[in-house]
Design a protein around this motif. Structure first.
Motif, PDB file in Angstrom:
ATOM      1  N   TYR A   1       8.179  -1.452  -2.141  1.00 61.86           N
ATOM      2  CA  TYR A   1       7.879  -2.679  -2.885  1.00 61.86           C
ATOM      3  C   TYR A   1       8.913  -3.773  -2.595  1.00 61.86           C
ATOM      4  N   GLU A   2      10.179  -3.378  -2.408  1.00 63.96           N
ATOM      5  CA  GLU A   2      11.203  -4.377  -2.087  1.00 63.96           C
ATOM      6  C   GLU A   2      10.923  -5.022  -0.727  1.00 63.96           C
ATOM      7  N   SER A   3      10.509  -4.211   0.240  1.00 60.67           N
ATOM      8  CA  SER A   3      10.155  -4.770   1.544  1.00 60.67           C
ATOM      9  C   SER A   3       8.932  -5.679   1.421  1.00 60.67           C
ATOM     10  N   ALA A   4       7.944  -5.234   0.641  1.00 56.81           N
ATOM     11  CA  ALA A   4       6.748  -6.057   0.429  1.00 56.81           C
ATOM     12  C   ALA A   4       7.131  -7.393  -0.208  1.00 56.81           C
ATOM     13  N   PHE A   5       8.022  -7.339  -1.181  1.00 58.07           N
ATOM     14  CA  PHE A   5       8.508  -8.560  -1.838  1.00 58.07           C
ATOM     15  C   PHE A   5       9.098  -9.526  -0.817  1.00 58.07           C
ATOM     16  N   ARG A   6       9.960  -9.011   0.057  1.00 58.00           N
ATOM     17  CA  ARG A   6      10.624  -9.863   1.055  1.00 58.00           C
ATOM     18  C   ARG A   6       9.611 -10.457   2.035  1.00 58.00           C
ATOM     19  N   TYR A   7       8.650  -9.663   2.452  1.00 58.35           N
ATOM     20  CA  TYR A   7       7.665 -10.165   3.415  1.00 58.35           C
ATOM     21  C   TYR A   7       6.720 -11.181   2.771  1.00 58.35           C
ATOM     22  N   TYR A   8       6.357 -10.972   1.508  1.00 57.67           N
ATOM     23  CA  TYR A   8       5.547 -11.977   0.820  1.00 57.67           C
ATOM     24  C   TYR A   8       6.327 -13.295   0.713  1.00 57.67           C
ATOM     25  N   LYS A   9       7.624 -13.203   0.424  1.00 52.64           N
ATOM     26  CA  LYS A   9       8.452 -14.413   0.344  1.00 52.64           C
ATOM     27  C   LYS A   9       8.497 -15.114   1.694  1.00 52.64           C
ATOM     28  N   LEU A  10       8.680 -14.333   2.745  1.00 55.69           N
ATOM     29  CA  LEU A  10       8.751 -14.911   4.086  1.00 55.69           C
ATOM     30  C   LEU A  10       7.447 -15.596   4.465  1.00 55.69           C
ATOM     31  N   ALA A  11       6.335 -15.013   4.033  1.00 54.71           N
ATOM     32  CA  ALA A  11       5.018 -15.578   4.348  1.00 54.71           C
ATOM     33  C   ALA A  11       4.662 -16.748   3.430  1.00 54.71           C
ATOM     34  N   GLY A  12       5.521 -17.026   2.446  1.00 48.05           N
ATOM     35  CA  GLY A  12       5.254 -18.115   1.523  1.00 48.05           C
ATOM     36  C   GLY A  12       4.197 -17.785   0.488  1.00 48.05           C
ATOM     37  N   LEU A  13       3.947 -16.493   0.269  1.00 45.73           N
ATOM     38  CA  LEU A  13       2.925 -16.046  -0.678  1.00 45.73           C
ATOM     39  C   LEU A  13       3.610 -15.689  -2.002  1.00 45.73           C
ATOM     40  N   GLU A  14       3.837 -16.697  -2.826  1.00 48.03           N
ATOM     41  CA  GLU A  14       4.615 -16.520  -4.051  1.00 48.03           C
ATOM     42  C   GLU A  14       3.919 -15.606  -5.059  1.00 48.03           C
ATOM     43  N   ASP A  15       2.583 -15.655  -5.121  1.00 52.73           N
ATOM     44  CA  ASP A  15       1.863 -14.777  -6.055  1.00 52.73           C
ATOM     45  C   ASP A  15       2.082 -13.310  -5.694  1.00 52.73           C
ATOM     46  N   GLY A  16       2.047 -13.018  -4.392  1.00 56.13           N
ATOM     47  CA  GLY A  16       2.302 -11.652  -3.944  1.00 56.13           C
ATOM     48  C   GLY A  16       3.717 -11.218  -4.257  1.00 56.13           C
ATOM     49  N   ALA A  17       4.687 -12.114  -4.027  1.00 57.77           N
ATOM     50  CA  ALA A  17       6.091 -11.805  -4.314  1.00 57.77           C
ATOM     51  C   ALA A  17       6.283 -11.558  -5.810  1.00 57.77           C
ATOM     52  N   ARG A  18       5.638 -12.378  -6.642  1.00 55.07           N
ATOM     53  CA  ARG A  18       5.758 -12.216  -8.089  1.00 55.07           C
ATOM     54  C   ARG A  18       5.168 -10.868  -8.539  1.00 55.07           C
ATOM     55  N   SER A  19       4.041 -10.498  -7.940  1.00 60.04           N
ATOM     56  CA  SER A  19       3.416  -9.228  -8.271  1.00 60.04           C
ATOM     57  C   SER A  19       4.343  -8.067  -7.944  1.00 60.04           C
ATOM     58  N   MET A  20       5.016  -8.139  -6.785  1.00 62.01           N
ATOM     59  CA  MET A  20       5.956  -7.085  -6.410  1.00 62.01           C
ATOM     60  C   MET A  20       7.164  -7.071  -7.340  1.00 62.01           C
TER      61      MET A  20
ATOM     62  N   ASP B   1       0.825  -1.210   0.000  1.00 62.17           N
ATOM     63  CA  ASP B   1       0.000   0.000   0.000  1.00 62.17           C
ATOM     64  C   ASP B   1       0.859   1.259   0.000  1.00 62.17           C
ATOM     65  N   LEU B   2       1.928   1.237   0.805  1.00 60.05           N
ATOM     66  CA  LEU B   2       2.837   2.387   0.835  1.00 60.05           C
ATOM     67  C   LEU B   2       3.483   2.595  -0.530  1.00 60.05           C
ATOM     68  N   GLY B   3       3.916   1.491  -1.148  1.00 59.97           N
ATOM     69  CA  GLY B   3       4.541   1.586  -2.456  1.00 59.97           C
ATOM     70  C   GLY B   3       3.624   2.221  -3.480  1.00 59.97           C
ATOM     71  N   GLU B   4       2.366   1.819  -3.457  1.00 63.01           N
ATOM     72  CA  GLU B   4       1.400   2.390  -4.395  1.00 63.01           C
ATOM     73  C   GLU B   4       1.188   3.888  -4.148  1.00 63.01           C
ATOM     74  N   SER B   5       1.184   4.267  -2.859  1.00 64.64           N
ATOM     75  CA  SER B   5       1.041   5.697  -2.530  1.00 64.64           C
ATOM     76  C   SER B   5       2.238   6.498  -3.022  1.00 64.64           C
ATOM     77  N   TYR B   6       3.447   5.972  -2.778  1.00 64.40           N
ATOM     78  CA  TYR B   6       4.654   6.666  -3.228  1.00 64.40           C
ATOM     79  C   TYR B   6       4.709   6.730  -4.748  1.00 64.40           C
ATOM     80  N   GLU B   7       4.304   5.633  -5.402  1.00 56.56           N
ATOM     81  CA  GLU B   7       4.327   5.612  -6.867  1.00 56.56           C
ATOM     82  C   GLU B   7       3.349   6.643  -7.430  1.00 56.56           C
ATOM     83  N   SER B   8       2.174   6.762  -6.815  1.00 60.25           N
ATOM     84  CA  SER B   8       1.181   7.751  -7.255  1.00 60.25           C
ATOM     85  C   SER B   8       1.705   9.171  -7.105  1.00 60.25           C
TER      86      SER B   8
END
Length: 396
Positions: free
Chosen positions: A152-171, A134-141
């Protein structure tokens, strides 16, 4: 102060903390821990959640080491939930301090990792990923691309840690798009060195989408060629420090791109140049740059397979600066060479994670990840032994 405390007269949390750590230094552990606990409760009572969380974290770490995780659990959980409160307060502000948010999120996950609570670790990693997205989208806007990338890099890492590969791929897709824009902008301005750094990051996230394949190698080759161009520009300006730094980066980018012959040629020539640069810095008494350039010599030597010589340079670098950054870099150099030889995507992902923590200046975590790469691979055991020997550690 001791009279006030022992007689039951109220003391401030700051006074209690000061005396508590004084007792700890003097070996009066039981008394010290009691005072630190009182200080933590005092901070909490007056609404100072950050200092309360910090002291509960200290108590949890201390107890975990001394008497086991069960005794440490109450303090660790208390610290974690105070940091969660702090996160909620931070993200509700009109302007979020992303550095502070990074620290709070890391602390929460650190506590749950220590407790081996996979459920809570995964739960909050997923929540933090959503916050950063959400923060990334706000900054991008708002066209703040550097902060958007960080989020987005932090979001990517946290999605990976949570095992949410679709989220990581989106980031990863978002980051590829943003880094692509920045690379074009850097090249149009003639900032080839910065563009090379961006292409290196592009390769990192391209690997997430396509794996360790031709797409990744092509992007890494682009990074390598731009590092070479940047080195030539720096050389034409008489800046040998930047020249050699770019060349070491080019060497490793070529290695990861699968062009080992080009990497070796650059490495051999760079080592010769670095020895001249080191002599110049020694003559001027610039010890900091001597240490930095010795580290680059060590990295370049590892890149051409000369481990024994690399360890000599590394040991000399540590004599000036024995910090965790150097210790992490030497391990990452070994890991990158090994990954390039074997084509192991899994090792490169761990390298990426260590470099992510380096960018965040979380040196302890970066070192832990880098050292674990070597510890978990039997083929690297001998190299790790030599690294530890250079660091003055003889018991393995």
């Amino acid at each position: 102060m001791r009279i006030l405390i022992s007689s039951g007269i109220d003391s401030s949390p700051e006074e209690l903390e000061e005396l508590g750590f004084k007792y700890m230094d003097e070996g009066k552990t039981k008394e010290g821990l009691k005072l630190i606990l009182r200080a933590a409760k005092g901070y909490e009572g007056k609404g100072d959640k950050e200092n309360a969380a910090r002291l509960y974290r200290y108590l949890g770490h201390f107890l975990a080491k001394r008497v086991g995780i069960d005794k440490a659990k109450p303090s660790l959980l208390k610290s974690a939930y105070l940091y969660i409160d702090l996160i909620e307060e931070e993200i509700s502000k009109p302007e979020v301090d992303i550095d502070i948010l990074d620290e709070y999120c890391f602390r929460v996950l650190e506590m749950f990792a220590m407790l081996n609570d996979i459920r809570l670790l995964t739960k909050y990693a997923s929540e933090f990923a959503g916050i950063y997205e959400d923060l990334g989208e706000s900054y991008e806007s708002a066209d703040d691309m550097p902060l958007a990338i960080r989020a987005y890099e932090s979001a990517f890492r946290y999605y990976k840690l949570a095992g949410l590969e679709d989220g990581a791929r989106s980031m990863a897709e978002k980051l590829i798009n943003l880094y692509g824009q920045i690379a074009e902008a850097k090249l149009s301005k003639g900032d080839v060195g910065a563009a090379a750094d961006v292409f290196y990051e592009l390769a990192r996230y391209t690997k997430m989408i396509f794996g360790y394949d031709a797409h990744f190698k092509e992007m890494m080759d682009t990074a390598a060629r731009n590092y070479e161009r940047a080195s030539k520009l720096a050389y034409s300006e008489g800046d040998l420090d930047r020249t050699t730094s770019y060349l070491v980066k080019a060497q490793y980018a070529y290695l990861l791109a699968g062009n080992s012959s080009r990497a070796k040629l650059i490495g051999v020539n760079t080592i010769r140049m670095l020895n001249q640069v080191i002599s110049t810095h020694r003559a001027s008494g610039n010890d900091k740059m001597v240490s930095e350039k010795l580290m680059e010599v060590a990295e370049a030597l590892i890149g051409v397979g000369k481990i024994e010589e690399a360890m000599k340079a590394y040991k000399s670098a540590l004599e000036v600066d024995g910090g965790l950054k150097h210790r992490t870099r030497i391990r990452l150099a070994v890991a990158k060479v090994y990954a390039s030889q074997k084509g192991f995507k899994e090792i490169l992902e761990k390298v990426d994670l260590a470099e992510f923590y380096l960018k965040k200046n979380n040196l302890h975590k970066a070192f832990d990840v880098a050292d674990r790469i070597l510890m978990d691979n039997e083929e690297l055991a001998e190299v790790r032994r030599k690294i530890l020997e250079a660091e003055g550690i003889t018991e393995f």
